[in-house]
Design a protein around this motif. Structure first.
Motif, PDB file in Angstrom:
ATOM      1  N   GLN A   1     -86.681  21.422  16.978  1.00 41.42           N
ATOM      2  CA  GLN A   1     -87.168  22.262  18.065  1.00 41.42           C
ATOM      3  C   GLN A   1     -87.522  21.436  19.296  1.00 41.42           C
ATOM      4  N   ALA A   2     -88.046  20.229  19.050  1.00 37.60           N
ATOM      5  CA  ALA A   2     -88.455  19.351  20.153  1.00 37.60           C
ATOM      6  C   ALA A   2     -87.255  18.662  20.808  1.00 37.60           C
ATOM      7  N   GLY A   3     -86.055  18.901  20.270  1.00 42.05           N
ATOM      8  CA  GLY A   3     -84.849  18.371  20.901  1.00 42.05           C
ATOM      9  C   GLY A   3     -84.364  17.035  20.361  1.00 42.05           C
ATOM     10  N   CYS A   4     -84.945  16.595  19.252  1.00 40.12           N
ATOM     11  CA  CYS A   4     -84.538  15.331  18.638  1.00 40.12           C
ATOM     12  C   CYS A   4     -83.059  15.381  18.228  1.00 40.12           C
ATOM     13  N   ASP A   5     -82.367  14.243  18.315  1.00 38.53           N
ATOM     14  CA  ASP A   5     -80.928  14.220  18.058  1.00 38.53           C
ATOM     15  C   ASP A   5     -80.560  13.913  16.605  1.00 38.53           C
ATOM     16  N   PHE A   6     -81.255  12.926  16.008  1.00 38.99           N
ATOM     17  CA  PHE A   6     -80.922  12.498  14.650  1.00 38.99           C
ATOM     18  C   PHE A   6     -82.183  12.386  13.802  1.00 38.99           C
ATOM     19  N   ALA A   7     -82.020  12.550  12.496  1.00 37.42           N
ATOM     20  CA  ALA A   7     -83.144  12.380  11.583  1.00 37.42           C
ATOM     21  C   ALA A   7     -82.742  11.526  10.394  1.00 37.42           C
ATOM     22  N   GLN A   8     -83.725  10.766   9.906  1.00 35.86           N
ATOM     23  CA  GLN A   8     -83.509   9.850   8.788  1.00 35.86           C
ATOM     24  C   GLN A   8     -84.756   9.919   7.917  1.00 35.86           C
ATOM     25  N   GLY A   9     -84.583  10.007   6.609  1.00 34.92           N
ATOM     26  CA  GLY A   9     -85.758  10.037   5.747  1.00 34.92           C
ATOM     27  C   GLY A   9     -85.460  10.610   4.377  1.00 34.92           C
ATOM     28  N   TYR A  10     -86.497  10.603   3.533  1.00 38.89           N
ATOM     29  CA  TYR A  10     -86.330  11.018   2.141  1.00 38.89           C
ATOM     30  C   TYR A  10     -85.889  12.474   2.014  1.00 38.89           C
ATOM     31  N   LEU A  11     -86.111  13.300   3.054  1.00 36.17           N
ATOM     32  CA  LEU A  11     -85.629  14.686   3.010  1.00 36.17           C
ATOM     33  C   LEU A  11     -84.128  14.705   2.709  1.00 36.17           C
ATOM     34  N   PHE A  12     -83.415  13.761   3.264  1.00 36.03           N
ATOM     35  CA  PHE A  12     -81.960  13.689   3.048  1.00 36.03           C
ATOM     36  C   PHE A  12     -81.653  12.763   1.879  1.00 36.03           C
ATOM     37  N   SER A  13     -82.179  11.559   1.930  1.00 35.66           N
ATOM     38  CA  SER A  13     -81.956  10.612   0.839  1.00 35.66           C
ATOM     39  C   SER A  13     -82.743   9.332   1.044  1.00 35.66           C
ATOM     40  N   LYS A  14     -83.098   8.703  -0.046  1.00 32.77           N
ATOM     41  CA  LYS A  14     -83.599   7.321   0.002  1.00 32.77           C
ATOM     42  C   LYS A  14     -82.421   6.406   0.291  1.00 32.77           C
ATOM     43  N   PRO A  15     -82.674   5.148   0.651  1.00 30.66           N
ATOM     44  CA  PRO A  15     -81.568   4.196   0.767  1.00 30.66           C
ATOM     45  C   PRO A  15     -80.842   4.080  -0.583  1.00 30.66           C
ATOM     46  N   LEU A  16     -79.525   4.042  -0.544  1.00 27.47           N
ATOM     47  CA  LEU A  16     -78.717   4.077  -1.761  1.00 27.47           C
ATOM     48  C   LEU A  16     -77.745   2.904  -1.814  1.00 27.47           C
ATOM     49  N   PRO A  17     -77.364   2.494  -3.036  1.00 29.09           N
ATOM     50  CA  PRO A  17     -76.268   1.533  -3.137  1.00 29.09           C
ATOM     51  C   PRO A  17     -75.004   2.168  -2.533  1.00 29.09           C
ATOM     52  N   PRO A  18     -74.092   1.351  -1.988  1.00 26.64           N
ATOM     53  CA  PRO A  18     -72.940   1.891  -1.253  1.00 26.64           C
ATOM     54  C   PRO A  18     -72.121   2.925  -2.027  1.00 26.64           C
ATOM     55  N   GLU A  19     -71.937   2.712  -3.304  1.00 25.14           N
ATOM     56  CA  GLU A  19     -71.105   3.643  -4.083  1.00 25.14           C
ATOM     57  C   GLU A  19     -71.753   5.023  -4.138  1.00 25.14           C
ATOM     58  N   GLU A  20     -73.089   5.041  -4.232  1.00 20.23           N
ATOM     59  CA  GLU A  20     -73.789   6.329  -4.266  1.00 20.23           C
ATOM     60  C   GLU A  20     -73.838   6.970  -2.888  1.00 20.23           C
ATOM     61  N   PHE A  21     -74.000   6.123  -1.862  1.00 17.41           N
ATOM     62  CA  PHE A  21     -73.984   6.652  -0.500  1.00 17.41           C
ATOM     63  C   PHE A  21     -72.643   7.326  -0.224  1.00 17.41           C
ATOM     64  N   GLU A  22     -71.591   6.691  -0.694  1.00 21.07           N
ATOM     65  CA  GLU A  22     -70.253   7.229  -0.452  1.00 21.07           C
ATOM     66  C   GLU A  22     -70.088   8.629  -1.050  1.00 21.07           C
ATOM     67  N   MET A  23     -70.764   8.871  -2.169  1.00 19.07           N
ATOM     68  CA  MET A  23     -70.678  10.206  -2.776  1.00 19.07           C
ATOM     69  C   MET A  23     -71.263  11.276  -1.859  1.00 19.07           C
ATOM     70  N   LEU A  24     -72.294  10.920  -1.085  1.00 14.82           N
ATOM     71  CA  LEU A  24     -72.862  11.869  -0.129  1.00 14.82           C
ATOM     72  C   LEU A  24     -71.835  12.217   0.943  1.00 14.82           C
ATOM     73  N   LEU A  25     -71.133  11.195   1.432  1.00 19.95           N
ATOM     74  CA  LEU A  25     -70.109  11.421   2.454  1.00 19.95           C
ATOM     75  C   LEU A  25     -68.978  12.282   1.903  1.00 19.95           C
ATOM     76  N   GLN A  26     -68.616  11.988   0.666  1.00 15.59           N
ATOM     77  CA  GLN A  26     -67.539  12.716   0.001  1.00 15.59           C
ATOM     78  C   GLN A  26     -67.893  14.194  -0.116  1.00 15.59           C
ATOM     79  N   ARG A  27     -69.131  14.437  -0.502  1.00 18.37           N
ATOM     80  CA  ARG A  27     -69.585  15.809  -0.714  1.00 18.37           C
ATOM     81  C   ARG A  27     -69.583  16.590   0.602  1.00 18.37           C
ATOM     82  N   GLN A  28     -69.923  15.900   1.709  1.00 17.57           N
ATOM     83  CA  GLN A  28     -69.976  16.593   3.000  1.00 17.57           C
ATOM     84  C   GLN A  28     -68.600  16.853   3.579  1.00 17.57           C
ATOM     85  N   LYS A  29     -67.616  16.164   3.052  1.00 17.76           N
ATOM     86  CA  LYS A  29     -66.279  16.258   3.634  1.00 17.76           C
ATOM     87  C   LYS A  29     -65.703  17.651   3.404  1.00 17.76           C
ATOM     88  N   THR A  30     -66.029  18.207   2.247  1.00 15.69           N
ATOM     89  CA  THR A  30     -65.436  19.496   1.887  1.00 15.69           C
ATOM     90  C   THR A  30     -66.277  20.667   2.365  1.00 15.69           C
TER      91      THR A  30
END
Ligand code: C2E
Ligand code: CA
Ligand code: CA
Ligand code: CA
Length: 279
Positions: A250-279
């Motif tokens: 609402q305040a106009g912020c452009d990007f967000a980062q935090g546990y709401l989306f995910s903790k920092p992940l090993p690359p293979e697990e991070f990639e699964m998030l990208l994969q899931r969003q692709k479809t």
């Protein structure tokens, strides 16, 4: 406990060794960890607050110690700085980030970007190092925008020629620059205009209480407005709840980062998030 022998140690056992000795031991262990390739790079998603898409990731280093388990970067980065090992760590994080950003741009998002933390000590080091980085990007056929560099406010207070020329060097190569932990340091507003910065990262401390006190949105709101006037994008850090997310949106912020989306992940697990969003 004694029977477990000399290898079972704790860095900070009082009376057993002084703090200085513990630091020395940690420095040696860190050197070994780098040589034996036991540092890991994790990735945390940075989400476009309006589309919900993962557009970026922050690279965060992890140390898996054979006796102590995971050691927080808050604990070993200061030791890496005083011992000079921070340069090797930064280069390692850069190489790892490059390898993954290349793959993820190819497979999932052509404009994907990975941000890399640069502590003041390493940023103030040898200029040659960043020339090598830029060279490495070109060798891998990657544009500068594949990478962004996170620096802290304090650095800009020292408006030396060395700092300025490095920021220019990044800009010429297309590498973006983010100001990390914004609002916690000197908040050198005038420097924001003077230097070409691309992103402001609002510190977690401004996000934490957003939902408990209605007036707490006032500061983030003001920062976002000012940033947009100066043509900077804003990333909110430490977003843990939907409510914090909605207020920032609402305040106009452009990007967000935090546990709401995910903790920092090993690359293979991070990639699964990208994969899931692709479809
Ligand atoms: P930072 O750059 O401010 O990184 C954000 C820290 O907040 C990370 O801690 C991350 O795991 C944590 N975080 C992310 N989302 C949330 C959330 O929703 N809630 C809470 N409570 N925390 C969240 P981490 O990975 O332990 O890193 C700590 C600091 O260590 C970093 O702070 C950065 O200053 C430094 N660091 C980490 N990796 C590197 C590196 O590769 N190079 C350098 N120079 N410094 C690094
Ligand atoms: Ca950071
Ligand atoms: Ca931060
Ligand atoms: Ca800019």
């Amino acid at each position: 406990a004694k029977a477990q022998g000399r290898n079972r140690f704790s860095y900070f056992t009082p009376g057993l060794q002084t703090a200085a000795l513990a630091r020395l031991r940690m420095t040696n262990d860190l050197r070994t960890a780098i040589a034996e390739n036991s540092l890991r790079v994790y990735f945390q998603p940075i989400v476009d607050i309006h589309s919900g898409k993962i557009q970026k990731a922050e690279a965060l280093v992890r140390w898996l110690h054979p006796q102590r388990g995971f050691i927080s970067p808050m604990e070993f980065i200061p030791i890496a700085e005083t011992s000079g090992l921070i340069i090797a760590i930064g280069d390692l994080v850069f190489r790892e980030a490059l390898c993954w950003v290349r793959k993820w741009r190819e497979l999932y998002r052509p404009d994907f970007q990975i941000s890399i933390n640069q502590s003041p000590v390493e940023f103030q080091g040898d200029q040659e190092r960043y020339i090598n980085w830029i060279h490495e990007l070109a060798l891998q056929n990657l544009p500068g925008q594949a990478i962004s560099v996170e620096i802290t406010e304090g650095l800009l207070l020292d408006a030396s020629q060395k700092i300025t020329s490095k920021l220019l060097q990044f800009r010429d190569a297309g590498i973006q620059v983010a100001l990390d932990d914004f609002g916690t340091g000197y908040s050198s507003l005038s420097y924001l205009k003077k230097f070409d910065i691309d992103y402001l990262k609002i510190d977690q401390s401004f996000v934490r209480n957003l939902a408990t006190d209605a007036s707490d949105i006032v500061l983030p709101e003001a920062i976002i407005m000012m940033a947009h006037k100066l043509d900077l994008k804003v990333i909110a850090e430490g977003v843990e709840t939907q409510q914090q997310h909605d207020l920032l949106k609402q305040a106009g912020c452009d990007f967000a980062q935090g546990y709401l989306f995910s903790k920092p992940l090993p690359p293979e697990e991070f990639e699964m998030l990208l994969q899931r969003q692709k479809t």
